[in-house]
Design a protein around this motif. Structure first.
Motif, PDB file in Angstrom:
ATOM      1  N   THR A  75      -8.131   0.617  -6.973  1.00  0.00           N
ATOM      2  CA  THR A  75      -8.586  -0.089  -5.787  1.00  0.00           C
ATOM      3  C   THR A  75      -9.013   0.885  -4.754  1.00  0.00           C
ATOM      4  OG1 THR A  75      -6.501  -0.661  -4.763  1.00  0.00           O
ATOM      5  CG2 THR A  75      -7.434  -2.335  -6.405  1.00  0.00           C
ATOM      6  N   SER A  76      -9.840   0.568  -3.959  1.00  0.00           N
ATOM      7  CA  SER A  76     -10.127   1.155  -2.903  1.00  0.00           C
ATOM      8  C   SER A  76      -8.911   1.810  -2.030  1.00  0.00           C
ATOM      9  CB  SER A  76     -11.338   0.749  -1.843  1.00  0.00           C
ATOM     10  OG  SER A  76     -12.632   0.443  -2.586  1.00  0.00           O
ATOM     11  N   VAL A  77      -8.161   0.896  -1.482  1.00  0.00           N
ATOM     12  CA  VAL A  77      -6.950   1.303  -1.025  1.00  0.00           C
ATOM     13  C   VAL A  77      -5.864   1.996  -1.749  1.00  0.00           C
ATOM     14  CG1 VAL A  77      -5.395  -0.728  -1.304  1.00  0.00           C
ATOM     15  CG2 VAL A  77      -5.173   0.378   0.780  1.00  0.00           C
ATOM     16  N   ASP A  78      -5.895   1.942  -2.876  1.00  0.00           N
ATOM     17  CA  ASP A  78      -5.095   2.670  -3.778  1.00  0.00           C
ATOM     18  C   ASP A  78      -5.592   4.449  -3.679  1.00  0.00           C
ATOM     19  OD1 ASP A  78      -3.552   0.983  -5.071  1.00  0.00           O
ATOM     20  OD2 ASP A  78      -4.895   0.534  -6.517  1.00  0.00           O
ATOM     21  N   ILE A  79      -6.872   4.414  -3.466  1.00  0.00           N
ATOM     22  CA  ILE A  79      -7.502   5.816  -3.567  1.00  0.00           C
ATOM     23  C   ILE A  79      -7.386   6.284  -2.151  1.00  0.00           C
ATOM     24  CG2 ILE A  79      -9.598   7.072  -3.621  1.00  0.00           C
ATOM     25  CD1 ILE A  79     -10.300   4.842  -5.832  1.00  0.00           C
ATOM     26  N   ILE A  80      -7.334   5.632  -1.038  1.00  0.00           N
ATOM     27  CA  ILE A  80      -7.150   5.880   0.468  1.00  0.00           C
ATOM     28  C   ILE A  80      -5.704   6.328   0.545  1.00  0.00           C
ATOM     29  CG2 ILE A  80      -6.909   5.089   2.552  1.00  0.00           C
ATOM     30  CD1 ILE A  80      -9.578   3.393   2.112  1.00  0.00           C
ATOM     31  N   THR A  81      -4.880   5.398  -0.240  1.00  0.00           N
ATOM     32  CA  THR A  81      -3.370   6.145  -0.170  1.00  0.00           C
ATOM     33  C   THR A  81      -3.262   7.439  -0.713  1.00  0.00           C
ATOM     34  OG1 THR A  81      -2.701   3.667  -0.448  1.00  0.00           O
ATOM     35  CG2 THR A  81      -1.223   5.151  -0.998  1.00  0.00           C
ATOM     36  N   ASP A  82      -3.944   7.725  -1.769  1.00  0.00           N
ATOM     37  CA  ASP A  82      -3.784   9.124  -2.233  1.00  0.00           C
ATOM     38  C   ASP A  82      -4.318  10.050  -1.540  1.00  0.00           C
ATOM     39  OD1 ASP A  82      -2.886   8.580  -5.118  1.00  0.00           O
ATOM     40  OD2 ASP A  82      -4.742   8.110  -5.934  1.00  0.00           O
ATOM     41  N   LEU A  83      -5.425   9.732  -0.623  1.00  0.00           N
ATOM     42  CA  LEU A  83      -6.074  10.779   0.208  1.00  0.00           C
ATOM     43  C   LEU A  83      -5.020  11.062   1.383  1.00  0.00           C
ATOM     44  CD1 LEU A  83      -9.842   9.337   0.039  1.00  0.00           C
ATOM     45  CD2 LEU A  83      -9.046  11.299  -0.995  1.00  0.00           C
ATOM     46  N   LEU A  84      -4.520   9.945   1.682  1.00  0.00           N
ATOM     47  CA  LEU A  84      -3.385  10.117   2.942  1.00  0.00           C
ATOM     48  C   LEU A  84      -2.093  10.795   2.420  1.00  0.00           C
ATOM     49  CD1 LEU A  84      -3.796   6.404   4.582  1.00  0.00           C
ATOM     50  CD2 LEU A  84      -4.633   8.936   5.523  1.00  0.00           C
ATOM     51  N   GLY A  85      -2.198  11.328   1.421  1.00  0.00           N
ATOM     52  CA  GLY A  85      -0.844  12.059   0.972  1.00  0.00           C
ATOM     53  C   GLY A  85       0.279  11.454   0.290  1.00  0.00           C
ATOM     54  N   PHE A  86       0.181  10.167  -0.066  1.00  0.00           N
ATOM     55  CA  PHE A  86       1.226   9.415  -0.618  1.00  0.00           C
ATOM     56  C   PHE A  86       1.390   9.782  -2.028  1.00  0.00           C
ATOM     57  CE2 PHE A  86       0.724   7.023   3.285  1.00  0.00           C
ATOM     58  CZ  PHE A  86       1.902   6.505   3.690  1.00  0.00           C
ATOM     59  N   ASP A  87       2.728   9.988  -2.394  1.00  0.00           N
ATOM     60  CA  ASP A  87       2.759  10.048  -4.000  1.00  0.00           C
ATOM     61  C   ASP A  87       3.092   8.847  -4.824  1.00  0.00           C
ATOM     62  OD1 ASP A  87       5.506   9.365  -3.380  1.00  0.00           O
ATOM     63  OD2 ASP A  87       6.394  11.454  -3.558  1.00  0.00           O
ATOM     64  N   HIS A  88       2.778   7.540  -3.970  1.00  0.00           N
ATOM     65  CA  HIS A  88       3.094   6.431  -4.706  1.00  0.00           C
ATOM     66  C   HIS A  88       2.070   5.363  -4.173  1.00  0.00           C
ATOM     67  CE1 HIS A  88       5.519   6.103  -1.423  1.00  0.00           C
ATOM     68  NE2 HIS A  88       5.335   4.767  -1.331  1.00  0.00           N
ATOM     69  N   TYR A  89       1.800   4.235  -4.943  1.00  0.00           N
ATOM     70  CA  TYR A  89       0.978   3.072  -4.267  1.00  0.00           C
ATOM     71  C   TYR A  89       1.815   2.136  -3.426  1.00  0.00           C
ATOM     72  CZ  TYR A  89      -2.556   5.461  -7.075  1.00  0.00           C
ATOM     73  OH  TYR A  89      -3.252   6.580  -7.984  1.00  0.00           O
ATOM     74  N   ILE A  90       1.114   1.772  -2.475  1.00  0.00           N
ATOM     75  CA  ILE A  90       1.958   0.656  -1.612  1.00  0.00           C
ATOM     76  C   ILE A  90       2.214  -0.884  -2.388  1.00  0.00           C
ATOM     77  CG2 ILE A  90       1.910  -0.712   0.559  1.00  0.00           C
ATOM     78  CD1 ILE A  90       1.795   2.117   0.727  1.00  0.00           C
ATOM     79  N   PRO A  91       3.584  -1.152  -2.536  1.00  0.00           N
ATOM     80  CA  PRO A  91       3.828  -2.195  -3.236  1.00  0.00           C
ATOM     81  C   PRO A  91       3.552  -3.569  -2.712  1.00  0.00           C
ATOM     82  CG  PRO A  91       5.886  -1.742  -2.037  1.00  0.00           C
ATOM     83  CD  PRO A  91       4.795  -0.521  -1.589  1.00  0.00           C
ATOM     84  N   PRO A  92       3.072  -4.787  -3.714  1.00  0.00           N
ATOM     85  CA  PRO A  92       2.632  -5.738  -3.089  1.00  0.00           C
ATOM     86  C   PRO A  92       3.907  -6.443  -2.638  1.00  0.00           C
ATOM     87  CG  PRO A  92       3.024  -5.784  -5.450  1.00  0.00           C
ATOM     88  CD  PRO A  92       3.225  -4.544  -4.929  1.00  0.00           C
ATOM     89  N   TYR A  93       3.807  -7.449  -1.381  1.00  0.00           N
ATOM     90  CA  TYR A  93       4.801  -8.396  -0.798  1.00  0.00           C
ATOM     91  C   TYR A  93       5.625  -8.966  -1.857  1.00  0.00           C
ATOM     92  CZ  TYR A  93       7.075 -11.778   2.065  1.00  0.00           C
ATOM     93  OH  TYR A  93       7.914 -12.465   2.860  1.00  0.00           O
ATOM     94  N   ALA A  94       4.952  -9.467  -2.764  1.00  0.00           N
ATOM     95  CA  ALA A  94       5.511 -10.154  -4.029  1.00  0.00           C
ATOM     96  C   ALA A  94       6.558  -9.592  -4.504  1.00  0.00           C
ATOM     97  CB  ALA A  94       4.758 -11.020  -4.927  1.00  0.00           C
ATOM     98  N   ASN A  95       6.891  -8.381  -4.553  1.00  0.00           N
ATOM     99  CA  ASN A  95       7.672  -7.213  -5.360  1.00  0.00           C
ATOM    100  C   ASN A  95       8.164  -6.205  -4.387  1.00  0.00           C
ATOM    101  OD1 ASN A  95       9.176  -6.521  -7.478  1.00  0.00           O
ATOM    102  ND2 ASN A  95       7.128  -5.215  -8.464  1.00  0.00           N
ATOM    103  N   THR A  96       8.848  -6.458  -3.373  1.00  0.00           N
ATOM    104  CA  THR A  96       9.348  -5.527  -2.527  1.00  0.00           C
ATOM    105  C   THR A  96      10.808  -5.432  -2.662  1.00  0.00           C
ATOM    106  OG1 THR A  96       9.309  -6.964  -0.505  1.00  0.00           O
ATOM    107  CG2 THR A  96       7.347  -5.850  -0.744  1.00  0.00           C
ATOM    108  N   LYS A  97      11.499  -6.003  -3.540  1.00  0.00           N
ATOM    109  CA  LYS A  97      12.719  -5.897  -3.533  1.00  0.00           C
ATOM    110  C   LYS A  97      13.438  -4.490  -3.721  1.00  0.00           C
ATOM    111  CE  LYS A  97      16.669  -7.778  -6.096  1.00  0.00           C
ATOM    112  NZ  LYS A  97      17.025  -8.627  -7.669  1.00  0.00           N
ATOM    113  N   ASP A  98      12.824  -3.754  -4.651  1.00  0.00           N
ATOM    114  CA  ASP A  98      13.506  -2.446  -4.747  1.00  0.00           C
ATOM    115  C   ASP A  98      12.679  -1.098  -4.094  1.00  0.00           C
ATOM    116  OD1 ASP A  98      15.651  -3.474  -5.982  1.00  0.00           O
ATOM    117  OD2 ASP A  98      14.503  -3.659  -8.024  1.00  0.00           O
TER     118      ASP A  98
END
Length: 348
Positions: A75-98
């Protein structure tokens, strides 16, 4: 293929070839994502709704396969996350347990909008108001982790990515058989009502510690392929989107003056994606779709996915998402991002 379509393919090639690469530490400590199916990465998977994408061929180009993303890959926000230097994608609220929620959470939900009833003819969704409630829950958890004296300082540095409003038109205002809004408001009145409600949510995020806001405008919703024939666009829908965008841009000016220490920017999605959304409808979509406009489960999609602006009849392909993300992050012309792009916002 006509000249306009050939120009579109050239633009895609140039933009994708020049995609930025971020190296080193992330430019912000966290990203919080609010929106709809353009950003949803799994929040709808377990909801009782037809608006979900956790099956093939969605995710055919994503490393983990189908995740709930409404596209073939990122998605666009996945790509922006890459551009911002993150080495992983931001998790969905429905799956934040770990997950490390201190680095951000994605609250976006397919079919959802600013208004609570938007998209509910398809089943359950998580409206902007409910996404805000989920964020309050996460802020409370972060406060426990960091301490009440440090949580605000941390949240002040985060990027708040907000991309919502399309469904308030496509899955509300322009579906009079399901919703009464078209009979109650004219185009301008409806945009005013949406913006007023949206402002209450943005102010609430500010009160919770948000300071860096990236607000995405609507694309040319009248040119999505669903229900169209040939290259037909519905100008009434495009006009409605532009009215909303103009009012959202005005919110950026207002809040930058009224809210101390906050910085809001407006991403002009309609201009960035205009060439891609006005091509011949016959070459737009990639997967075989059902009556809902979404991909039919397990049907093989097209092979030349980089040449198709849309994956299904509503959602852009990864290639278009790359164009939008790169232009939002580092805008080559001022018209794309106002008063600055994301790369400059995160440095403030």
């Amino acid at each position: 293929m006509d000249c306009e379509a050939k120009l579109w393919l050239l633009v895609l090639f140039l933009f994708s070839s020049a995609m930025h690469c971020a190296i080193g530490e992330p430019q912000v400590p966290c990203i919080f994502i609010f929106g709809d199916s353009l950003s949803d990465n799994g929040n709808n998977n377990d909801l009782a709704t037809d608006a979900k994408a956790n099956y093939k061929p969605y995710g055919i180009d994503f490393p983990d396969g189908p995740t709930g993303r409404f596209t073939n890959g990122l998605t666009s926000v996945d790509i922006i996350t890459d551009l911002l230097g993150f080495d992983h994608y931001i998790p969905p609220y429905a799956n934040t347990k770990d997950s490390n929620i201190v680095e951000g959470v994605n609250y976006a939900s397919g079919a959802a909008g600013i208004r609570n009833e938007t998209g509910t003819h398809m089943g359950q969704d998580i409206s902007m108001g409910l996404q805000l409630e989920h964020h309050k829950d996460i802020v409370s958890q972060i406060s426990t982790k960091l301490g009440s004296d440090k949580v605000q300082q941390h949240l002040n540095k985060c990027l708040y990515y907000v991309n919502t409003g399309s469904n308030d038109y496509l899955n509300n205002y322009f579906l009079p058989q399901h919703y009464p809004t078209n009979g109650k408001y004219n185009t301008n009145q409806y945009a005013v009502a949406l913006i007023q409600e949206h402002m209450t949510y943005l102010k609430a995020l500010y009160e919770l510690g948000a300071r860096k806001f990236s607000l995405f405008g609507l694309s040319l919703i009248g040119c999505v392929p669903h229900g169209k024939n040939g290259s037909l666009c519905i100008e009434e829908q495009n006009t409605a989107a532009l009215v909303f965008n103009n009012k959202l841009k005005a919110v950026v000016d207002r809040f930058n003056k009224e809210l101390p220490d906050a910085k809001f920017i407006f991403i002009n999605t309609a201009i960035i994606t205009e060439n891609s959304f006005k091509q011949d409808i016959k070459i737009l979509t990639c997967c075989k779709v059902g009556s809902s406009g979404q991909c039919i489960p397990n049907e093989e999609p097209c092979l030349d996915r980089n040449l198709h602006p849309f994956f299904d009849e509503f959602h852009p392909s990864e290639m278009v998402n790359k164009v939008l993300a790169n232009m939002a992050y580092d805008a080559p012309v001022p018209a794309f991002a106002y008063p600055m792009d994301i790369s400059h916002l995160v440095k403030l």
